[in-house]
Motif scaffolding. Structure first.
Motif, PDB file in Angstrom:
ATOM      1  N   ASN A  62       0.811  -1.222   0.000  1.00 50.03           N
ATOM      2  CA  ASN A  62       0.000   0.000   0.000  1.00 50.03           C
ATOM      3  C   ASN A  62       0.845   1.273   0.000  1.00 50.03           C
ATOM      4  O   ASN A  62       0.364   2.340  -0.364  1.00 50.03           O
ATOM      5  CB  ASN A  62      -0.950   0.022   1.208  1.00 50.03           C
ATOM      6  CG  ASN A  62      -2.231  -0.744   0.899  1.00 50.03           C
ATOM      7  OD1 ASN A  62      -2.632  -0.856  -0.266  1.00 50.03           O
ATOM      8  ND2 ASN A  62      -2.870  -1.279   1.935  1.00 50.03           N
ATOM      9  N   ALA A  63       2.094   1.139   0.430  1.00 49.23           N
ATOM     10  CA  ALA A  63       2.972   2.319   0.455  1.00 49.23           C
ATOM     11  C   ALA A  63       3.425   2.711  -0.955  1.00 49.23           C
ATOM     12  O   ALA A  63       4.079   3.733  -1.140  1.00 49.23           O
ATOM     13  CB  ALA A  63       4.187   2.037   1.341  1.00 49.23           C
ATOM     14  N   PHE A  64       3.101   1.874  -1.963  1.00 52.22           N
ATOM     15  CA  PHE A  64       3.531   2.176  -3.332  1.00 52.22           C
ATOM     16  C   PHE A  64       2.349   2.376  -4.272  1.00 52.22           C
ATOM     17  O   PHE A  64       2.331   1.870  -5.384  1.00 52.22           O
ATOM     18  CB  PHE A  64       4.482   1.075  -3.835  1.00 52.22           C
ATOM     19  CG  PHE A  64       5.769   1.049  -3.069  1.00 52.22           C
ATOM     20  CD1 PHE A  64       6.802   1.911  -3.403  1.00 52.22           C
ATOM     21  CD2 PHE A  64       5.919   0.219  -1.972  1.00 52.22           C
ATOM     22  CE1 PHE A  64       7.974   1.933  -2.664  1.00 52.22           C
ATOM     23  CE2 PHE A  64       7.087   0.228  -1.229  1.00 52.22           C
ATOM     24  CZ  PHE A  64       8.119   1.088  -1.580  1.00 52.22           C
ATOM     25  N   LYS A  65       1.388   3.137  -3.826  1.00 51.03           N
ATOM     26  CA  LYS A  65       0.167   3.404  -4.613  1.00 51.03           C
ATOM     27  C   LYS A  65       0.487   4.104  -5.929  1.00 51.03           C
ATOM     28  O   LYS A  65      -0.227   3.961  -6.916  1.00 51.03           O
ATOM     29  CB  LYS A  65      -0.805   4.244  -3.790  1.00 51.03           C
ATOM     30  CG  LYS A  65      -1.488   3.454  -2.671  1.00 51.03           C
ATOM     31  CD  LYS A  65      -2.812   4.091  -2.318  1.00 51.03           C
ATOM     32  CE  LYS A  65      -3.630   3.491  -1.240  1.00 51.03           C
ATOM     33  NZ  LYS A  65      -3.456   2.276  -0.636  1.00 51.03           N
ATOM     34  N   ASP A  66       1.575   4.899  -5.922  1.00 47.73           N
ATOM     35  CA  ASP A  66       1.937   5.663  -7.119  1.00 47.73           C
ATOM     36  C   ASP A  66       2.641   4.795  -8.173  1.00 47.73           C
ATOM     37  O   ASP A  66       2.856   5.225  -9.300  1.00 47.73           O
ATOM     38  CB  ASP A  66       2.852   6.823  -6.711  1.00 47.73           C
ATOM     39  CG  ASP A  66       4.076   6.341  -5.943  1.00 47.73           C
ATOM     40  OD1 ASP A  66       3.940   5.360  -5.167  1.00 47.73           O
ATOM     41  OD2 ASP A  66       5.166   6.908  -6.136  1.00 47.73           O
ATOM     42  N   LYS A  67       3.007   3.588  -7.826  1.00 50.04           N
ATOM     43  CA  LYS A  67       3.758   2.736  -8.763  1.00 50.04           C
ATOM     44  C   LYS A  67       2.814   1.874  -9.589  1.00 50.04           C
ATOM     45  O   LYS A  67       1.895   1.256  -9.043  1.00 50.04           O
ATOM     46  CB  LYS A  67       4.717   1.819  -7.993  1.00 50.04           C
ATOM     47  CG  LYS A  67       5.849   2.558  -7.348  1.00 50.04           C
ATOM     48  CD  LYS A  67       6.899   2.895  -8.377  1.00 50.04           C
ATOM     49  CE  LYS A  67       8.061   3.638  -7.729  1.00 50.04           C
ATOM     50  NZ  LYS A  67       9.076   3.994  -8.713  1.00 50.04           N
ATOM     51  N   GLU A  68       3.072   1.833 -10.880  1.00 49.96           N
ATOM     52  CA  GLU A  68       2.182   1.061 -11.747  1.00 49.96           C
ATOM     53  C   GLU A  68       2.400  -0.440 -11.623  1.00 49.96           C
ATOM     54  O   GLU A  68       1.466  -1.227 -11.595  1.00 49.96           O
ATOM     55  CB  GLU A  68       2.397   1.498 -13.191  1.00 49.96           C
ATOM     56  CG  GLU A  68       1.084   1.981 -13.799  1.00 49.96           C
ATOM     57  CD  GLU A  68       1.325   2.723 -15.072  1.00 49.96           C
ATOM     58  OE1 GLU A  68       1.751   2.069 -16.030  1.00 49.96           O
ATOM     59  OE2 GLU A  68       1.086   3.962 -15.079  1.00 49.96           O
ATOM     60  N   GLU A  69       3.687  -0.826 -11.550  1.00 53.03           N
ATOM     61  CA  GLU A  69       4.004  -2.260 -11.498  1.00 53.03           C
ATOM     62  C   GLU A  69       4.713  -2.609 -10.191  1.00 53.03           C
ATOM     63  O   GLU A  69       5.580  -1.869  -9.733  1.00 53.03           O
ATOM     64  CB  GLU A  69       4.924  -2.628 -12.662  1.00 53.03           C
ATOM     65  CG  GLU A  69       4.207  -2.738 -13.998  1.00 53.03           C
ATOM     66  CD  GLU A  69       5.119  -3.405 -15.028  1.00 53.03           C
ATOM     67  OE1 GLU A  69       4.684  -4.345 -15.700  1.00 53.03           O
ATOM     68  OE2 GLU A  69       6.285  -2.967 -15.142  1.00 53.03           O
ATOM     69  N   ILE A  70       4.326  -3.753  -9.634  1.00 52.25           N
ATOM     70  CA  ILE A  70       4.968  -4.210  -8.393  1.00 52.25           C
ATOM     71  C   ILE A  70       5.403  -5.668  -8.561  1.00 52.25           C
ATOM     72  O   ILE A  70       4.591  -6.547  -8.859  1.00 52.25           O
ATOM     73  CB  ILE A  70       4.003  -4.097  -7.178  1.00 52.25           C
ATOM     74  CG1 ILE A  70       3.549  -2.647  -6.982  1.00 52.25           C
ATOM     75  CG2 ILE A  70       4.663  -4.641  -5.913  1.00 52.25           C
ATOM     76  CD1 ILE A  70       2.593  -2.430  -5.818  1.00 52.25           C
ATOM     77  N   ILE A  71       6.689  -5.893  -8.344  1.00 50.49           N
ATOM     78  CA  ILE A  71       7.198  -7.275  -8.316  1.00 50.49           C
ATOM     79  C   ILE A  71       7.148  -7.704  -6.856  1.00 50.49           C
ATOM     80  O   ILE A  71       7.554  -6.952  -5.964  1.00 50.49           O
ATOM     81  CB  ILE A  71       8.661  -7.324  -8.843  1.00 50.49           C
ATOM     82  CG1 ILE A  71       8.706  -6.920 -10.321  1.00 50.49           C
ATOM     83  CG2 ILE A  71       9.266  -8.704  -8.633  1.00 50.49           C
ATOM     84  CD1 ILE A  71      10.112  -6.722 -10.873  1.00 50.49           C
ATOM     85  N   PHE A  72       6.639  -8.912  -6.613  1.00 51.66           N
ATOM     86  CA  PHE A  72       6.521  -9.393  -5.234  1.00 51.66           C
ATOM     87  C   PHE A  72       6.999 -10.848  -5.204  1.00 51.66           C
ATOM     88  O   PHE A  72       6.341 -11.736  -5.734  1.00 51.66           O
ATOM     89  CB  PHE A  72       5.054  -9.287  -4.783  1.00 51.66           C
ATOM     90  CG  PHE A  72       4.862  -9.540  -3.314  1.00 51.66           C
ATOM     91  CD1 PHE A  72       4.703  -8.488  -2.425  1.00 51.66           C
ATOM     92  CD2 PHE A  72       4.831 -10.843  -2.811  1.00 51.66           C
ATOM     93  CE1 PHE A  72       4.516  -8.716  -1.064  1.00 51.66           C
ATOM     94  CE2 PHE A  72       4.653 -11.073  -1.454  1.00 51.66           C
ATOM     95  CZ  PHE A  72       4.497 -10.010  -0.590  1.00 51.66           C
ATOM     96  N   VAL A  73       8.160 -11.087  -4.559  1.00 50.49           N
ATOM     97  CA  VAL A  73       8.737 -12.447  -4.559  1.00 50.49           C
ATOM     98  C   VAL A  73       9.071 -12.890  -3.137  1.00 50.49           C
ATOM     99  O   VAL A  73       9.204 -12.054  -2.260  1.00 50.49           O
ATOM    100  CB  VAL A  73      10.038 -12.468  -5.411  1.00 50.49           C
ATOM    101  CG1 VAL A  73       9.742 -12.205  -6.864  1.00 50.49           C
ATOM    102  CG2 VAL A  73      11.080 -11.479  -4.873  1.00 50.49           C
TER     103      VAL A  73
END
Ligand code: 13P
Ligand code: SF4
Length: 311
Positions: free
Chosen positions: A145-156
């Motif tokens: 939620n802290a990266f609302k401004d980011k379009e893409e999120i990698i989560f590994v």
């Protein structure tokens, strides 16, 4: 009978020696919530991954005896380079952490150059060095939620934690095919069966569980959040969907409540490698030390610090 009494005297002797040596070495013993009861009992602090990282970051002790799995001791070493971090059993690894390498992650980053890179704390130091920010099961939702401004999120690397976080945040995540071999042993049928046996019970599960298991839960929590939930809920019976080591603490802290493991199969063999005898030997010989090369350490520290700033 005689063997049992002698066994108990031997254990008391080991515990006394650990306490004496711990003072002499200026050491602190940290134990994850999944550790064997005898390890939890001798530890100075017990907790989940996030709590243990915070304690490691603050301690004044010169030696940290880390009773958990390798990535946890490594995280402590990254946070406290001036301290000696030792593991009573260096072979206690986390199979999920071993499911992704730094080269794997670099490849994903190349495919998504604009994405923010979030990694579960269950990763090696080399993988952490490639992250923008780290997270644990306690704070994964808040970190995304802290990266609302980011379009893409990698989560590994955990695809099931990614699935849970994605549903909670409404964000599409670029995930990896990692998973916890212990948590996937808990099946939806197990939860349904335990609910039939204990219809009044509340169900709490760890977010590493299968999505079909998570869907049946009243609460999805990290191991220490489970401790708090167990204390605060009005429910007198709780079905526990995580590694079964947590049940020892839950029972000890809540004598008036009943806790039922969702599945007897949910045992992490790596978490059970540490014993009091091994803690004593580790303190005697001050090994095995967990150390990360300075180049990796400096890079791996940033995503951990960033996480600790977010929550
Ligand atoms: P916690 O952060 O909830 O302690 O989880 C760590 C872990 O390895 C779960 O399998
Ligand atoms: Fe790793 Fe699963 Fe064991 Fe946790 S329970 S340490 S994620 S293998």
């Amino acid at each position: 009978m005689l063997t049992r009494v002698l066994g108990r005297i031997f254990k008391q002797d080991v515990a006394t020696k650990i306490k004496r040596l711990k003072k002499k070495r200026n050491a602190v013993i940290l134990a994850h919530n999944y550790q064997l009861p005898e390890v939890q009992d001798i530890a100075d602090y017990r907790g989940d991954s996030l709590e243990l990282s915070r304690i490691a970051a603050k301690t004044d002790a010169k030696v940290i005896v880390f009773c958990g799995v390798h990535f946890m001791a490594e995280t402590a070493s990254i946070l406290c380079p001036d301290k000696k971090v030792i593991m009573p059993d260096i072979n206690a690894g986390c199979p999920m952490a071993n499911m992704i390498t730094a080269a794997d992650l670099r490849r994903i980053k190349k495919e998504h150059p604009k994405a923010v890179v979030i990694g579960y704390v269950n990763t090696s130091a080399e993988v952490k060095a490639e992250l923008d920010v780290c997270c644990t099961s306690t704070n994964a939702v808040a970190v995304v939620n802290a990266f609302k401004d980011k379009e893409e999120i990698i989560f590994v690397p955990d695809k099931y934690l990614a699935d849970y976080v994605s549903k909670r945040t409404g964000r599409k995540l670029i995930s990896w095919n990692g998973f916890c071999p212990t948590h996937i042993k808990i099946l939806p049928e197990d939860i349904k069966r335990e609910k039939r046996f204990h219809p009044q019970a509340k169900v709490m599960v760890h977010p590493e569980c299968l999505p079909a298991v998570v869907a049946l839960a009243d609460a999805v929590l990290s191991t220490s959040q489970m401790s708090r939930f167990a204390k605060e809920t009005d429910a007198k019976e709780i079905i526990v969907g995580t590694e079964n080591g947590v049940i020892y603490r839950l029972k000890k802290d809540n004598p008036g409540k009943e806790f039922y493991p969702a599945s007897e199969a949910a045992v992490c063999p790596n978490m059970k490698r540490t014993t009091q005898e091994k803690i004593l030997w580790a303190l005697e010989e001050l090994k095995d030390e967990v150390r990360v090369s300075e180049t990796i350490r400096a890079r791996a520290r940033k995503p951990i610090d960033r996480m600790l700033e977010i929550i």
